[in-house]
Design a protein around this motif. Structure first.
Motif: not given
Length: 318
Positions: A117-126, A139-146, A148-152
């Protein structure tokens, strides 16, 4: 007998007039990059006869993105709706300009599995992307970074293909999330998937649906360019002001029969439609910067005047 002869002559004159009018129309070829809400003004211009009113007989051909740009540069088509590819080509120094923008906002929504239910909950996911280094990936990288998640690192990205493949991968549970364009986000929401981010909140300077043309065409036939842009602006204004008519045009064009879904798409379309077919300088600079990031080593310094020419929009307004 006299009456029959008179009627025949009248019909003959009318047919000659129609034939003469058709002969006077300038035939041009226009490559459209997708069947989507951002390209609706072009369909409206065709169906409502706005191009013909400007003396143009326009043949529309569906050619995806970069291939449409190749067709433009090779002279196979006169115009292309591939706005992103036009900007990228101009930034690389190729002689093309974007002269009209249908939508100045990106269309992508980040759709996730029902339990996320949030971008932060994608941590550890694919998550799924269409390709490496393209606008979808950036765009995916930008959304993740903003968020607080580091792509890859925090989130793994894999290539799953285009929109249909991404939707299938999401439904199959292969990926936790993917960027989708209308109408898929609405359809996925009905199935229980969640919309956890809109790309326009992270990247406001991204074009969808435009008119790309060569510098040579602008130089040698500015009247034709103006006519093409003016007719498209008429279509844009019509689509904004005629809801009932648009709700009839959209189903066969988009291939959607559900009236409620069509209403949702039309309302979304209005929020993402450009005001007059042009943008301001800060938007242009932002679009160029985003394109330079996607091009990497192929990127060059490019002022807005090298990439955009909204003088035809301004002339059409006057």
């Amino acid at each position: 007998m006299l009456s029959r002869t008179f009627s025949f002559v009248v019909i003959l004159i009318l047919l000659i007039g129609v034939s003469s009018a058709s002969a006077q129309l300038k035939k041009i070829r226009f490559s459209t990059s997708a069947i989507s809400i951002s390209e609706l003004p072009f369909k409206v211009a065709q169906l409502k006869g706005f191009w013909r009113e400007e003396g143009l007989d326009v043949e529309t051909i569906l050619i995806r993105g970069a291939v449409g740009m190749q067709a433009l540069l090779g002279g196979s088509v006169d115009y292309t709706s591939a706005s992103g590819s036009t900007i990228a080509a101009a930034v690389r120094g190729l002689p093309v300009k974007l002269v009209f923008i249908s939508s100045a906002k990106p269309q992508f929504d980040l759709m996730s599995q029902p339990q996320i239910k949030s971008v932060q909950e994608l941590k550890g996911k694919i998550v799924g992307i269409s390709s490496r280094g393209g606008s979808n990936d950036l765009m995916m990288q930008m959304i993740l970074q903003k968020n607080g998640l580091v792509p890859n690192k925090d989130v793994t990205t894999i290539i799953v293909g285009g929109q249909e493949e991404s939707a299938l991968a999401l439904r199959a549970g292969r990926i936790a999330a993917a960027l989708m364009t209308p109408p898929r986000p609405f359809m996925l929401q009905r199935e229980g998937f969640h919309r956890i981010a809109y790309s326009g909140d992270y990247m406001p300077t991204y074009p969808n649906g435009g008119i790309g043309v060569t510098d040579e065409k602008i130089k040698t036939n500015p009247a034709e360019v103006l006519a093409f842009v003016r007719a498209t602006i008429k279509a844009q204004q019509f689509s904004r002001q005629n809801r009932a008519e648009m709700l009839k045009i959209m189903p066969p064009y988009l291939g959607i029969k559900d009236p409620a879904l069509i209403e949702q798409l039309y309302d979304l379309y209005l929020t993402r439609l450009s005001v007059d077919g042009s943008t301001d300088e800060s938007w242009m600079k932002g679009a160029i910067e985003f394109t330079q990031k996607s091009l990497g080593s192929a990127a060059k310094e490019a002022p807005p005047s090298q990439v955009f020419d909204f003088s035809f929009v301004q002339k059409a307004a006057r």
